[in-house]
Design an enzyme around this catalytic site. Sequence first.
Site, PDB file in Angstrom:
ATOM      1  N   GLY A  15      -6.863   3.297   1.939  1.00 52.80           N
ATOM      2  CA  GLY A  15      -7.801   3.429   0.832  1.00 52.80           C
ATOM      3  C   GLY A  15      -7.169   3.998  -0.425  1.00 52.80           C
ATOM      4  N   HIS A  31       0.856  -1.183   0.000  1.00 54.60           N
ATOM      5  CA  HIS A  31       0.000   0.000   0.000  1.00 54.60           C
ATOM      6  C   HIS A  31       0.892   1.233   0.000  1.00 54.60           C
ATOM      7  CE1 HIS A  31      -3.442   2.564   0.624  1.00 54.60           C
ATOM      8  NE2 HIS A  31      -2.818   3.153   1.626  1.00 54.60           N
ATOM      9  N   LEU A  43     -10.145  -3.289   4.485  1.00 53.40           N
ATOM     10  CA  LEU A  43      -9.253  -2.592   3.553  1.00 53.40           C
ATOM     11  C   LEU A  43      -8.031  -2.024   4.263  1.00 53.40           C
ATOM     12  CD1 LEU A  43      -8.845  -1.557   0.641  1.00 53.40           C
ATOM     13  CD2 LEU A  43     -10.091   0.509   1.319  1.00 53.40           C
ATOM     14  N   ASP A  44      -6.841  -2.433   3.804  1.00 56.24           N
ATOM     15  CA  ASP A  44      -5.565  -1.916   4.323  1.00 56.24           C
ATOM     16  C   ASP A  44      -5.463  -2.047   5.842  1.00 56.24           C
ATOM     17  OD1 ASP A  44      -4.880  -1.186   1.710  1.00 56.24           O
ATOM     18  OD2 ASP A  44      -5.827   0.776   1.914  1.00 56.24           O
ATOM     19  N   ASP A  45      -5.924  -3.171   6.377  1.00 56.20           N
ATOM     20  CA  ASP A  45      -5.996  -3.349   7.826  1.00 56.20           C
ATOM     21  C   ASP A  45      -5.202  -4.546   8.328  1.00 56.20           C
ATOM     22  OD1 ASP A  45      -7.393  -2.742  10.485  1.00 56.20           O
ATOM     23  OD2 ASP A  45      -8.050  -4.820  10.140  1.00 56.20           O
TER      24      ASP A  45
END
Length: 283
Positions: A200, A191, A226-228
């Site tokens: 995000g 990311h 998401l992105d966690d």
Amino acid sequence: MIVLTFSCPDKKGIVASVSKILFENDANIVESNQYSTNSGDKPHFFMRIVFEMESPQKLHNINEKLSEFSLAFNAEFKLSDTSVKKKAAVFVSKEDHCLYELLWQKSSGDLFFDIICIVSNHNILQPVAESYGIPFIYAPHRDNQEQQEKFIKKEFKRLNLEIDFVILAKYMRILSKNFVNSFRGKIINIHHSFLPSFPGSKPYEQAYQKGVKLVGATAHFVNEKLDDGPIIEQDIIRINHGDDISEIKRKGKIVEKLVIAKAVKFFTEDRILEHNNKTIIFE
């Protein structure tokens, strides 16, 4: 060489029990790392051991004894042969910098793994795959998520691919819960921000609007959010007030490709253990 990784609730006798199993089966420990959380009411213990054996047939005995150990200590363990390359499916979209970094480090010997297919929702990078002799699976972005993932899995089966893990090397599509669960703990994403900041879409645009002086990249395992997922590796690079969004992206790409490569190295060398949505990494 064999790598043993395991984790369990912390208590007396863990290291002694494992060392005894290895000693009694003529294994020679060449590297050992351990860590305990030592926090809260339930401290947890983590360990990575690298050992060699003159009699490989005794590995079966070690596996059986470790299974008994895992029952007694409520442990989870894994044995991996360092001579066996892990097999990866690399997912990409349009950007090529992370893919090229993985290919270069693989060819130079810095990364020890095989890329057995490249998957993309665009066909822009198909010539790259073909030049390296790697099967290319084109799953058009115009298809909905269910159709796309169904087609990808069908292609995996048609090509008889045995995939150990998935690398999302700037794959700009969100994976379904079903797909994530089929590769639980085996999907690594890059990311383009220093998470948890700017999750995000369009993180560089967010960074530009905030006027930050540093941008970064984060490699993490993928979960349903998401992105966690648990963070594996991060790095940063300085930017300044004169940098426009295109310059910020250019600088960010330098960090992105190095961070994803380092995360893949940790994974392929069995240096990562997960716990409570965090990672313990024995570098």
